[in-house]
Design a protein around this motif. Structure first.
Motif, mmCIF file in Angstrom:
data_model
loop_
_atom_site.group_PDB
_atom_site.id
_atom_site.type_symbol
_atom_site.label_atom_id
_atom_site.label_comp_id
_atom_site.label_asym_id
_atom_site.label_seq_id
_atom_site.Cartn_x
_atom_site.Cartn_y
_atom_site.Cartn_z
ATOM 1 N N VAL A 321 0.840 -1.203 0.000
ATOM 2 C CA VAL A 321 0.000 0.000 0.000
ATOM 3 C C VAL A 321 0.875 1.253 0.000
ATOM 4 O O VAL A 321 0.626 2.208 -0.745
ATOM 5 N N VAL A 322 1.921 1.258 0.830
ATOM 6 C CA VAL A 322 2.837 2.401 0.865
ATOM 7 C C VAL A 322 3.557 2.555 -0.472
ATOM 8 O O VAL A 322 3.673 3.664 -1.019
ATOM 9 N N ALA A 323 4.046 1.410 -1.026
ATOM 10 C CA ALA A 323 4.763 1.484 -2.308
ATOM 11 C C ALA A 323 3.858 1.974 -3.430
ATOM 12 O O ALA A 323 4.271 2.786 -4.269
ATOM 13 N N ALA A 324 2.618 1.497 -3.449
ATOM 14 C CA ALA A 324 1.676 1.930 -4.485
ATOM 15 C C ALA A 324 1.367 3.420 -4.367
ATOM 16 O O ALA A 324 1.251 4.127 -5.369
ATOM 17 N N SER A 325 1.250 3.903 -3.131
ATOM 18 C CA SER A 325 0.979 5.322 -2.921
ATOM 19 C C SER A 325 2.145 6.183 -3.410
ATOM 20 O O SER A 325 1.944 7.213 -4.056
ATOM 21 N N LEU A 326 3.380 5.738 -3.119
ATOM 22 C CA LEU A 326 4.552 6.500 -3.540
ATOM 23 C C LEU A 326 4.704 6.508 -5.061
ATOM 24 O O LEU A 326 5.190 7.489 -5.638
ATOM 25 N N GLN A 327 4.312 5.420 -5.708
ATOM 26 C CA GLN A 327 4.457 5.328 -7.158
ATOM 27 C C GLN A 327 3.217 5.810 -7.901
ATOM 28 O O GLN A 327 3.198 5.833 -9.134
ATOM 29 N N GLY A 328 2.165 6.162 -7.157
ATOM 30 C CA GLY A 328 0.954 6.651 -7.786
ATOM 31 C C GLY A 328 0.146 5.579 -8.478
ATOM 32 O O GLY A 328 -0.571 5.859 -9.446
ATOM 33 N N HIS A 329 0.242 4.335 -7.992
ATOM 34 C CA HIS A 329 -0.494 3.238 -8.594
ATOM 35 C C HIS A 329 -1.820 3.024 -7.864
ATOM 36 O O HIS A 329 -1.861 3.010 -6.629
ATOM 37 N N ALA A 330 -2.877 2.825 -8.623
ATOM 38 C CA ALA A 330 -4.169 2.484 -8.027
ATOM 39 C C ALA A 330 -4.227 0.986 -7.756
ATOM 40 O O ALA A 330 -3.667 0.185 -8.514
ATOM 41 N N LEU A 331 -4.889 0.614 -6.693
ATOM 42 C CA LEU A 331 -5.000 -0.789 -6.307
ATOM 43 C C LEU A 331 -6.452 -1.240 -6.398
ATOM 44 O O LEU A 331 -7.353 -0.579 -5.881
ATOM 45 N N THR A 332 -6.659 -2.364 -7.059
ATOM 46 C CA THR A 332 -7.970 -3.008 -7.085
ATOM 47 C C THR A 332 -7.977 -4.073 -6.000
ATOM 48 O O THR A 332 -7.161 -5.001 -6.036
ATOM 49 N N LEU A 333 -8.886 -3.967 -5.040
ATOM 50 C CA LEU A 333 -8.841 -4.840 -3.867
ATOM 51 C C LEU A 333 -10.036 -5.787 -3.753
ATOM 52 O O LEU A 333 -9.897 -6.895 -3.251
ATOM 53 N N GLY A 334 -11.205 -5.364 -4.173
ATOM 54 C CA GLY A 334 -12.397 -6.174 -3.964
ATOM 55 C C GLY A 334 -12.450 -7.396 -4.864
ATOM 56 O O GLY A 334 -12.117 -7.338 -6.051
#
Length: 381
Positions: A321-334
């Motif tokens: 989650v931290v890495a995705a936030s720093l790289q500006g990546h959206a995460l699909t979780l559901g």
């Protein structure tokens, strides 16, 4: 002659670790990365070789962790193995994200695959193997339920709740919600470790285990040398573990680029990437759990299986989650409807299995049935 025998045994025990280091050095010196410039045959051969070498190194990690487990009391032995596997999993996922970030569902697919592989595959094989040999096995009910008390709610918060939030469209969370869940997972896992290694350590010890007391010095001076030798053996085992773990983490960049390339360019199911990561990380742990169950050490098998699932949620999620936030990546979780059903069934069956306090073949077959269903619906969604 003795030195040659020792060198030969050292090479046999660490051949994959040596090859892993050599391959990584060769790739670094050549500057080559698998991807668009490679032919299909080169890509397949290179990725297969890298995967096999990494798998051999992971087995060396398990062997070193088992050696440490013999020197450390439970739950420290299995905790070392669990944290090592989590480090491998995190490094693989980070490299996949760094390779392009074209798979926003990688975190979801890996967590879901880990839960299916652990709670159904590893648990099922362990229960069937242990039950076939030992008929029925007992384990510490309070320890098993302590794992499930966190695995069940955290997995539902991460994999089901995003489908029903209104802050964003689709099975996603906004950055504040992601940060909240990541922090919650990390905090609860930290609390669990304090309980596991402190106040309620007995919950995770084998039922037949007898706590060894510290060696007493009876005046002949034997206690201090014995303690010194034990510390030296622990240090040696830790160095072997680190030497085997590092090439896996370093080669993760190259295997991650292959996984990312395959997801982008092939027509294989997207969930297959998470399954590949989970399989590489969890296969050696599955072997360790099966071996422990066959030796009638069911509590160790439970610690390995459920500890792996909980560590993935408690450590992998906050890191990604931290890495995705720093790289500006959206995460699909559901999860989608079919995957949700499998998750609900898995958690329900797991609670029914571990609340009994004993294990047999029938329980293992039910878990394996769910695992086969998961594999089927990965390829036939």
């Amino acid at each position: 002659m003795y030195k040659r025998l020792r060198l030969g045994k050292l090479f046999r025990d660490h051949v994959f670790v040596i090859l892993g280091w050599l391959i990584w050095i060769a790739l670094q010196l050549s500057g080559h990365k698998f991807g668009d410039g490679d032919s299909l045959g080169t890509l397949a051969a290179g990725s297969a070789l890298t995967f096999c070498i990494m798998l051999g190194c992971v087995f060396s990690v398990v062997r070193s962790a088992d050696e440490l487990a013999e020197l450390l009391d439970e739950p420290y032995g299995t905790l070392v193995l669990t944290l090592s596997a989590t480090a491998i999993e995190v490094s693989l996922m980070l490299m996949v994200m760094a390779g392009g970030g074209q798979n926003p569902a990688m975190l979801r697919d890996t967590i879901f695959a880990t839960l299916m592989v652990v709670l159904n595959g590893m648990v099922g094989v362990s229960l069937v193997s242990g039950g076939w040999i030992n008929v029925e096995q007992s384990f510490n009910l309070r320890g098993a339920l302590s794992f499930l008390h966190l695995i069940a709610p955290l997995s539902l918060l991460l994999l089901v709740l995003p489908n029903y939030t209104s802050s964003t469209d689709g099975p996603t969370l906004d950055p504040v919600q992601e940060a909240f869940l990541g922090l919650l997972c990390l905090l609860m896992y930290g609390v669990f470790l304090l309980i596991q290694t402190g106040r309620h350590r007995s919950y995770f010890a084998n039922l037949s285990a007898v706590l060894d007391e510290e060696p007493e010095d009876n005046g002949n001076g034997n206690a201090a040398p014995a303690l010194h030798r034990r510390r030296g053996a622990i240090l040696h085992g830790a160095m072997n573990l680190l030497a085997a773990l590092l090439p896996v983490v370093l080669l993760a960049e190259h295997l991650g680029s292959v996984i990312d390339f395959a997801i982008e360019r092939s027509h294989t199911p997207a969930a297959l990437g998470g399954l590949v990561v989970a399989a590489l990380v969890l296969l050696p742990e599955g072997v360790g759990a099966q071996r422990a169950a066959a030796l009638n050490l069911m509590q160790r098998a439970v610690n390995i299986c459920l500890g792996s699932a909980l560590a993935t949620i408690g450590l992998t999620v906050p890191t990604i989650v931290v890495a995705a936030s720093l790289q500006g990546h959206a995460l699909t979780l559901g999860l989608d409807g079919a995957q949700e059903t499998l998750l609900y069934a898995t958690l329900l069956v797991s609670v029914m299995t571990f609340v009994s306090g004993s294990a047999n073949v029938l329980q293992g077959l039910v878990h394996l049935m769910l695992f086969v269903a998961y594999l089927f619906f990965v390829f036939v969604p």
